[in-house]
Write an enzyme that holds these catalytic residues in place. Structure first.
Site, PDB file in Angstrom:
ATOM      1  N   THR A  76      39.718 -17.059   2.886  1.00 27.83           N
ATOM      2  CA  THR A  76      40.530 -18.030   3.630  1.00 27.83           C
ATOM      3  C   THR A  76      41.996 -17.849   3.256  1.00 27.83           C
ATOM      4  O   THR A  76      42.870 -17.743   4.126  1.00 27.83           O
ATOM      5  CB  THR A  76      40.075 -19.468   3.329  1.00 27.83           C
ATOM      6  N   ASN A 161      30.743 -13.030  11.297  1.00 30.50           N
ATOM      7  CA  ASN A 161      29.887 -13.679  10.314  1.00 30.50           C
ATOM      8  C   ASN A 161      28.682 -14.390  10.919  1.00 30.50           C
ATOM      9  O   ASN A 161      27.723 -14.665  10.224  1.00 30.50           O
ATOM     10  CB  ASN A 161      30.696 -14.681   9.491  1.00 30.50           C
ATOM     11  N   GLN A 189      32.626 -10.015   5.761  1.00 30.60           N
ATOM     12  CA  GLN A 189      31.201  -9.698   5.876  1.00 30.60           C
ATOM     13  C   GLN A 189      30.946  -8.193   5.779  1.00 30.60           C
ATOM     14  O   GLN A 189      29.809  -7.764   5.663  1.00 30.60           O
ATOM     15  CB  GLN A 189      30.634 -10.233   7.202  1.00 30.60           C
ATOM     16  N   HIS A 211      32.389 -14.097  -3.151  1.00 29.21           N
ATOM     17  CA  HIS A 211      31.069 -14.751  -3.099  1.00 29.21           C
ATOM     18  C   HIS A 211      30.182 -14.289  -1.954  1.00 29.21           C
ATOM     19  O   HIS A 211      29.059 -14.745  -1.810  1.00 29.21           O
ATOM     20  CB  HIS A 211      31.221 -16.282  -3.080  1.00 29.21           C
ATOM     21  N   CYS A 336      23.601 -29.761  16.817  1.00 26.24           N
ATOM     22  CA  CYS A 336      23.081 -30.855  16.005  1.00 26.24           C
ATOM     23  C   CYS A 336      23.276 -30.589  14.518  1.00 26.24           C
ATOM     24  O   CYS A 336      23.207 -31.511  13.713  1.00 26.24           O
ATOM     25  CB  CYS A 336      21.606 -31.066  16.309  1.00 26.24           C
TER      26      CYS A 336
END
Ligand SMILES: Cc1ncc(COP(=O)(O)O)c(C=O)c1O
Ligand code: FES
Lengths: 412, 141
Positions: A76, A161, A189, A211, A336
């Site tokens: 990020t 991703n 990725q 990570h 959802c």
């Protein structure tokens, strides 16, 4: 053979830290705990040595020089620094004015690229957001068609991703170099999983993250090209001038050590990991498609990462499907499951029918995923889909031969 | 998000799943009221079918649902609640009661609204088929 549950099939979200990485980090918490900026004692030197080794390990993974690697807090930050930092330097007009330059990106980028681009748009830059075709692959031709004389920056992710599709990165890079435009790619990725060479692949700025490749969270790197062309960036964080002034702040020594070790391991194990992961992905995709009707593997047939499968199960809503496979950790493009109740913008962007976007699962594998786990997942997902199709009014209509698109639904 | 035990129970053992015939069959049957609400593009479609006696008592109810676990649980619960009631009594069922019974979190309230809407839509359909005037309020949503 019994498998241990829950099974982790969400490696595109994050990976387990490799035990060898953890081991490499440990001394830097307690013995070599110095500040790499302390130039006058052993503790500082140890930390600095550790960081410089990690920088070399990171550089080697991508075919760069260690001097070209800036440590960040993750992709990020790397994306923000690359996009905003380059736009600021290469702007055609000063802040506060319009017409500051043109940027090309695409609608299926991670938010960590999209949102900086939207901010730049408000700040006087013009941004083209390319829509992907149905197979999800952004091509060099698409970028070429969007190029303008005032284009200053292209930011196109290496691989997506959510669906794992691979964009035409070396070609886009070559095009940018031809036109004298800075090329950034979000390699989060891709790097560590697939062979990377910033020279061959014509990349100016490359961000990636620890990570996602068996390293710790909260650490990543940005590659910044130093020759042909020498790329400059405006820093986002000012202060002590660490990381060649591009990223001030006391370095996250333990994190960086772990990141470096993770890079080293990825380089050694890439070939082996990659083949294994591809086999697992094929096993899963073939297994599920073979067992049920109306199963759609999303994204380009071949141009996809080995460790991400994105599959839609017709007539079944994704969140309920995840509820039915509680012992499998994965993610879904269903509205959802998201706080905003919007289905995945990536799948929608591909023109995957809205209802199939709601019906999707992303299953992603890693260094420790086994064939047994894949077989277990096939079994478990098939059962859940069967259960939910018995409940599905859409499946009934399909069975009756009714075309769902001819029905007038009551939207709300 | 963690689901309440009741949601999990309805999800795993949904009550009254099914229909009283194919979609074309039930269209012409005066004793069946059909309510279909939602849309596939929204990620939720609920179908409720009520079998109603001539004097307006709901004898039986069946549902199908394409939606999240909370939507499935809401519609399953709705079938339990409407059975044995008159249509007028069934119209009194409010989504807030469903929210309370299933302990739905705020983001899942619309799933319960869908269940309330499906009851209204099914009763409306039954009334139309039987020449009974439909109250204005039934279209409130
Ligand atoms: C493509 C891509 N870019 C950026 C990020 C953000 O990375 P980080 O968590 O290191 O900030 C992710 C991970 O969520 C990603 O998949
Ligand atoms: S149907 Fe989407 S949140 Fe319930």
């Amino acid at each position: 053979m019994a498998v241990k549950t829950p099974i982790y099939l969400d490696n595109a979200a994050t990976t387990r830290c490799d035990p060898r990485v953890v081991e490499a980090m440990l001394p830097y918490f307690s013995e070599k705990f110095g500040n790499a900026g302390s130039r006058n004692h052993r503790f500082g030197w140890d930390a600095e040595d550790g960081i410089e080794t990690a920088r070399e390990q990171a550089a080697r993974l991508i075919g760069a020089d260690a001097k070209e690697v800036i440590f960040t807090s993750g992709a990020t930050e790397g994306n923000n620094l690359a996009v905003k930092g380059a736009a600021e330097i290469y702007a055609k007009a000063p802040a506060g004015q319009q017409g500051r330059g043109h940027i090309i990106t695409c609608t299926i980028e991670h938010k960590a690229v999209l949102d900086p681009c939207k901010r730049l748009q408000r700040e006087g830059f013009e941004v083209t957001f390319l829509d992907p075709p149905a197979d999800g692959v952004i091509t060099a031709e698409m970028v070429r068609a969007a190029m303008r004389p005032d284009t200053i920056l292209v930011s196109i992710m290496w691989a997506n991703n959510e669906i794992g599709t691979i964009n035409e990165v070396p070609q886009i890079g070559r095009l940018c170099h031809e036109k004298g435009v800075i090329f950034h790619t979000d390699g989060t990725q891709w790097v560590g999983k697939m062979p990377t060479d910033v020279e061959r692949d014509c990349i100016d700025l490359l961000s990636w993250s620890g990570h996602k490749m068996y390293g710790p969270k909260g650490v990543g790197a940005l590659y910044v090209r130093r020759r042909k062309p020498r790329v400059r960036l405006e820093a986002l964080i000012d202060g002590g001038g660490q990381e060649r002034g591009m990223r001030s702040g006391t370095q996250n020594v333990t994190g960086i050590i772990g990141f470096g070790k993770a890079c080293e391991l990825c380089l050694v194990e890439m070939e082996h990991d990659r083949e294994r992961l591809l086999k697992l992905r094929r096993r899963l995709e073939d297994g599920l498609s073979g067992r049920m009707e109306v199963v759609q593997v999303n994204g380009h047939r071949d141009r996809r990462l080995p460790h991400i499968a994105n599959i839609s199960f017709g007539f079944v809503e994704g969140e309920s499907l995840m509820m039915g496979i509680k012992d499998i950790a994965c993610s879904s493009g269903s509205a959802c499951t998201s706080a905003s109740l919007e289905p995945s913008y990536v799948l929608k962007g591909l023109g995957v029918g809205d209802e199939l976007a709601h019906s999707s699962l992303r299953l992603s594998f890693g260094r420790w995923t086994t064939e047994e786990e894949i077989d277990y997942a096939i079994e478990s997902i098939s059962k859940a889909v069967e259960h939910l199709r018995k409940l599905s009014p859409l499946y009934d209509l399909y069975k009756e031969g009714v075309d769902l698109s001819t029905i007038e639904w009551q939207h709300h | 998000m963690a689901y309440s035990e009741k949601v999990v129970d309805h999800f795993q053992n949904p009550r009254n799943v099914g229909s009283f015939g194919s979609s074309s069959d039930v269209k012409t049957r005066a004793d069946i009221g059909v309510g279909i609400v939602g849309a596939p593009e929204c990620g939720d479609v609920m179908q409720l079918q009520l079998k109603v006696t001539a004097d307006g008592v709901i004898e039986d109810a069946k549902f199908k649902c394409f939606g999240c676990g909370s939507a499935i649980a809401s519609s399953s619960l709705a079938t339990e609640w409407v059975k044995g009631r008159t249509v007028d009594e069934a119209l009194q069922i409010k989504n807030t009661q469903i929210v309370e019974e299933l302990a739905l979190p705020p983001v899942k309230i619309h799933c319960s609204v869908l269940a309330e809407d499906s009851i209204r839509a099914a009763i409306e359909d039954w009334k139309k088929k039987n020449g009974i005037a439909v109250a204005e309020e039934a279209n409130a949503h």
